[in-house]
Design an enzyme around this catalytic site. Structure first.
Site, PDB file in Angstrom:
ATOM      1  N   CYS A 104       0.547  -1.733  -0.177  1.00  0.00           N
ATOM      2  CA  CYS A 104      -0.531   0.056  -0.182  1.00  0.00           C
ATOM      3  C   CYS A 104       1.005   0.898   0.180  1.00  0.00           C
ATOM      4  CB  CYS A 104      -0.732   0.186   1.401  1.00  0.00           C
ATOM      5  SG  CYS A 104      -2.138   1.710   1.051  1.00  0.00           S
ATOM      6  N   CYS A 139       0.268   3.288   3.859  1.00  0.00           N
ATOM      7  CA  CYS A 139       0.929   2.781   5.101  1.00  0.00           C
ATOM      8  C   CYS A 139       1.787   1.517   4.670  1.00  0.00           C
ATOM      9  CB  CYS A 139      -0.502   1.883   5.842  1.00  0.00           C
ATOM     10  SG  CYS A 139      -1.615   0.837   4.919  1.00  0.00           S
ATOM     11  N   CYS A 171      -6.322  -2.473   0.529  1.00  0.00           N
ATOM     12  CA  CYS A 171      -5.661  -2.399   1.507  1.00  0.00           C
ATOM     13  C   CYS A 171      -6.739  -2.471   2.945  1.00  0.00           C
ATOM     14  CB  CYS A 171      -4.728  -0.637   2.517  1.00  0.00           C
ATOM     15  SG  CYS A 171      -3.968  -1.064   3.599  1.00  0.00           S
ATOM     16  N   CYS A 179      -6.337   0.599   5.619  1.00  0.00           N
ATOM     17  CA  CYS A 179      -6.498   2.060   5.743  1.00  0.00           C
ATOM     18  C   CYS A 179      -7.750   2.251   4.177  1.00  0.00           C
ATOM     19  CB  CYS A 179      -5.379   2.829   4.898  1.00  0.00           C
ATOM     20  SG  CYS A 179      -3.779   2.231   3.630  1.00  0.00           S
ATOM     21  N   ASP A 190      21.982  -7.272 -17.465  1.00  0.00           N
ATOM     22  CA  ASP A 190      20.405  -7.959 -16.106  1.00  0.00           C
ATOM     23  C   ASP A 190      19.696  -9.317 -16.827  1.00  0.00           C
ATOM     24  OD1 ASP A 190      20.267  -9.530 -13.837  1.00  0.00           O
ATOM     25  OD2 ASP A 190      19.529  -7.642 -12.743  1.00  0.00           O
TER      26      ASP A 190
END
Length: 447
Positions: free
Chosen positions: A206, A209, A228, A231, A356
């Site tokens: 999130c 939070c 979430c 929240c 990579d």
């Protein structure tokens, strides 16, 4: 138009005419020449166009092609950059190639690399940005997903009145406030149920939070109806939504968007997202459902995107792969194909591929071990790394062959025990393979 702009346009168009008629072409050189004379030539060339920019990690090329097809059903003049030349000089070359009625409404649908967006929007002001997705991709070039998202948000902010049309199922596209107005498209095709994303999934924290997001529906990776539990962060309301998913094969898909039934002649759930975004752009510009339907049904395969090439009776399906999420979606698409088939995996690590290659270890190659594949061919500069990855995934050494060159790859394909062959390749490997196929007369041109 200033004298400098006129000179830049004339030189660019003249060089483009010469390259088209006397060489194999060249998508970016005319743009380089024009920019050298007038660094602001894009201002002049694009001023009469409704510019739509398509950007994001995966799906840019097919989404751009489908969007062009949809808009062409309604509008007479739709310009695009089909060669993949999406840096500034390539965009200039695209506008230099424009023809059409000066009095008709003119569109330019441009695929633009995430890292290049800010450079392009210095000179042209799009009216609409289409954000496909942001996944971990080429860490040496882009960094983490949050860095990549900042690149495209900052690029869009240079045209603050333009609408961002974003994939609402992706949490990162709802993670920060933007100066641009936003619309969202996404999936609403299942009843709600409680679930979490796979543990090896990026972008599930999130932004408010930092708790792990929950889902009421997941399509793949971290895409879905997220919220979430700690929240009030959740998926935004969707302006354009897929409400039903019908039959899906490795070569086609049927689905319903905003009450209308559509089909595409390309397989995979990831390509349904591409079709949904193109349909959303069509709706945004008032294109009727019938015309959107005709645009999505267009059956010309895009370079390296489930492109089918015949090689001495072998039906070879060529698919570009470049990151774990995209690879996993391609593997799911292949799993829908009728058996039997052989597999070719071509791995390069040039700048355009991403130096990579650790991403191959996050892809679900283990799924191939359950598909009873009779022959596997590895190739490219990093073929030994790919062979090792497939061995760890459970592919038997007895069915695996390393091809030292692209000529050898083609010879191995010819001797495959199946009529169908799937070829997965990174970007430069696609180019090199197609060049050799052209040299041997299987396709026209290597690009």
């Amino acid at each position: 138009m200033t004298l400098r702009s006129q000179l830049a346009k004339t030189v660019g168009k003249s060089s483009q005419w010469f390259l088209t008629n006397f060489t194999k072409g060249g998508s970016s050189l005319p743009g380089k020449l024009a920019l050298k004379i007038d660094p602001h030539i894009l201002d002049t060339l694009a001023k009469d166009y409704e510019v739509i920019v398509v950007t994001g990690t995966n799906g840019k090329t097919l989404t751009t092609a489908l969007t062009v097809n949809v808009l062409k059903q309604e509008f007479d003049h739709v310009l695009t950059n089909p060669t993949g030349a999406n840096m500034a000089q390539g965009i200039v070359s695209t506008f230099l190639s424009a023809k059409g009625n000066k009095n008709s409404k003119k569109f330019a649908v441009l695929e633009i690399d995430e890292a290049s967006l800010s450079k392009v929007t210095e000179y042209i002001k799009p009216k609409l940005f289409l954000f496909t997705n942001i996944f971990r991709d080429q860490m040496d070039r882009y960094g983490e997903i949050y860095t990549t998202y900042k690149l495209i948000v900052d690029g869009a902010a240079k045209a603050p009145e333009a609408t961002i049309l974003a994939n609402g199922d992706l949490p990162i596209f709802n993670s920060v406030e933007t100066v641009n107005p936003r619309e969202y498209y996404g999936f609403n095709h299942q009843e709600d149920s409680e679930m979490m994303a796979h543990y090896n999934t990026d972008g599930v924290l999130c932004p408010n939070c930092q708790h792990i997001l929950h889902y009421k529906m997941i399509t793949y990776s971290n895409l879905g109806k997220y919220y979430c539990a700690n929240c009030d962060f959740k998926r935004p309301e969707l302006d354009y939504q897929l409400t039903a998913l019908g039959d899906m094969t490795n070569t086609s898909a049927a689905f319903t968007i905003d009450g209308e039934d559509y089909n595409i002649e390309v397989g995979g759930l990831y390509n349904v997202y591409n079709a949904l975004s193109a349909a959303a752009i069509g709706e945004h510009y008032g294109v009727s459902a019938d015309k959107i339907r005709k645009g999505l049904a267009y059956d010309e395969k895009v370079f390296g995107r489930q492109e089918v090439i015949e090689v001495d009776g072998k039906r070879c399906t060529l698919v570009l792969v470049k990151n774990p999420v995209g690879l996993n979606q391609v593997i799911d698409m292949i799993d829908l194909a009728p058996r039997p088939f052989s597999l070719v995996s071509l791995l390069n690590a040039n700048y355009a591929d991403g130096i990579d290659i650790s991403w191959i270890w996050d892809g679900n190659h283990e799924a191939f071990a359950d598909m009873a594949i009779p022959k596997v061919i590895t190739g490219g500069d990093r073929r030994k790394d790919m062979s090792l990855r497939l061995t760890v995934a459970g592919i038997e050494d007895s069915i695996m062959t390393e091809a030292a060159s692209f000529q050898e790859v083609i010879e191995e394909i010819k001797s495959a025990p199946t009529d169908d062959v799937f070829i997965l390749a990174t970007y430069t490997a696609v180019l090199q393979l197609r060049k050799e196929l052209a040299n041997q007369g299987y396709i026209k041109g290597g690009m």
